[in-house]
Design a protein around this motif. Sequence first.
Motif, PDB file in Angstrom:
ATOM      1  N   MET A  97      -4.637   1.283  -4.158  1.00  0.00           N
ATOM      2  CA  MET A  97      -3.896   1.033  -2.807  1.00  0.00           C
ATOM      3  C   MET A  97      -3.548   2.512  -2.203  1.00  0.00           C
ATOM      4  N   LYS A  98      -3.842   2.757  -1.225  1.00  0.00           N
ATOM      5  CA  LYS A  98      -3.635   4.199  -0.309  1.00  0.00           C
ATOM      6  C   LYS A  98      -2.024   4.159  -0.172  1.00  0.00           C
ATOM      7  N   MET A  99      -1.397   5.503  -0.312  1.00  0.00           N
ATOM      8  CA  MET A  99      -0.269   5.612  -0.237  1.00  0.00           C
ATOM      9  C   MET A  99      -0.329   6.449   1.113  1.00  0.00           C
ATOM     10  N   ASN A 100       0.654   5.945   1.986  1.00  0.00           N
ATOM     11  CA  ASN A 100       0.745   6.419   3.157  1.00  0.00           C
ATOM     12  C   ASN A 100       2.188   7.393   3.296  1.00  0.00           C
ATOM     13  N   ILE A 101       2.104   8.461   2.701  1.00  0.00           N
ATOM     14  CA  ILE A 101       3.594   9.160   2.414  1.00  0.00           C
ATOM     15  C   ILE A 101       3.604   9.813   3.969  1.00  0.00           C
ATOM     16  N   GLY A 102       2.737  10.487   4.489  1.00  0.00           N
ATOM     17  CA  GLY A 102       2.926  11.306   5.743  1.00  0.00           C
ATOM     18  C   GLY A 102       3.531  10.189   6.670  1.00  0.00           C
ATOM     19  N   ALA A 103       2.694   9.119   7.035  1.00  0.00           N
ATOM     20  CA  ALA A 103       3.153   8.297   8.010  1.00  0.00           C
ATOM     21  C   ALA A 103       4.599   7.879   7.985  1.00  0.00           C
ATOM     22  N   ASN A 104       4.894   7.512   6.521  1.00  0.00           N
ATOM     23  CA  ASN A 104       6.240   6.891   6.443  1.00  0.00           C
ATOM     24  C   ASN A 104       7.284   8.031   6.618  1.00  0.00           C
ATOM     25  N   LEU A 105       6.993   9.306   6.332  1.00  0.00           N
ATOM     26  CA  LEU A 105       7.978  10.206   6.674  1.00  0.00           C
ATOM     27  C   LEU A 105       8.331  10.429   8.118  1.00  0.00           C
ATOM     28  N   ARG A 106       7.261  10.250   8.736  1.00  0.00           N
ATOM     29  CA  ARG A 106       7.402  10.552  10.040  1.00  0.00           C
ATOM     30  C   ARG A 106       8.192   9.527  10.911  1.00  0.00           C
ATOM     31  N   ARG A 107       7.765   8.193  10.505  1.00  0.00           N
ATOM     32  CA  ARG A 107       8.475   7.183  11.062  1.00  0.00           C
ATOM     33  C   ARG A 107       9.887   7.207  10.482  1.00  0.00           C
ATOM     34  N   LEU A 108      10.317   7.293   9.231  1.00  0.00           N
ATOM     35  CA  LEU A 108      11.691   7.431   8.687  1.00  0.00           C
ATOM     36  C   LEU A 108      12.430   8.500   9.483  1.00  0.00           C
TER      37      LEU A 108
END
Length: 361
Positions: free
Chosen positions: A1-12
């Motif tokens: 399963m792909k981890m969307n760390i970048g998108a999550n960091l930006r959203r948070l």
Amino acid sequence: MKMNIGANLRRLRQDMGVTQEAVAARIGVLPQTVSKWEREDGLPDITQLIPLALYFSVTVDDLMGYDKEKVNEEIEKTIAEYRECLRHDWEKAQRIITEAYKEYPNDYRIMYHYMWSLGVFDAEPDLRVAQEHKDEIGQICDRIIEGCTDVPLCLGAWKMKAILLHAEGKTDEALKIHEEKFGGWYYSSGQMNEQLFTKDRPEFLYWAKRNMYELVEFAADKLVKSFFFDPEIPYEQMVETVEKIGDGVYRLGCETENAYLLAQAKTIFGRLHNDLIARETRGGKEEDIIRITDKYLSAVKNLSELAAIDVPLFDAVVGNHHTEDLLLFTIDCALTWKHPRNIALLENEAYRGVIEKHRKH
């Protein structure tokens, strides 16, 4: 399963209303580094994940976009698809579980099914394949045994370890594993479930009946094998004797509407049907296969009718196949079995006709 760390960091970060500079200062990196993380041109070091999670008041899993429930659903769906494909397309099933192992290399369920998909087989294991994959399989076995809490998976891993030892010529050690890790039938879950209840409880009667049905099928299977694989019994004598036994219990089962006898007959004819097709050393004759197939499907049909009103019988001989219709399941297996002899037999109008006749019923 792909981890969307970048998108999550930006959203948070945006939800908190802070700048990349503020995040960078808190974590001890340059603002350009945070920018790279958000663009997914790079990922945070493992030592930076906890500080980031604490800063945003989330778990590391949340930060990485890891949804445990969703992942579990995906894994369960994949395993179900794999099992379904095993019935009619082994190569597709192997592709499914191999891809799943690449995506979820640390999931014990996926490890387990991948390990068994390599072609060793649990009955009559291919010792050449076991030797060929011994390092990879051995590592998977060790990981399951040391870290998994699922008892069936651990037992399956011990069974595979025994096969690997047998393939290395260490058969005594393999047998010792069987003796130490696997008890006799009296230590099976079914028997222990039966013994858990007093004999005046309905649960006791349920488990007594279910165990009876499972054991009679088990015993009938061994009966056929004891004749079929005895090289001192000529082919014609073997078929005649086994068929007579099956005819006798089937006839009595029909007369008395007794599920115990019909389950025995179903297994006798079913085991003989499979071995006549798959065991070329015995040279199963087409006329014998066609006749036995007809009797096999007749027994399945009668047993299925009784299973509709007998819960222990249904659970023991139908539910185990993950189907609601045992007759249709058996017919589909006969029509989709990829064994070369069966594929050739399906070109025989008489053989296919016997199978299709029971579908219409």
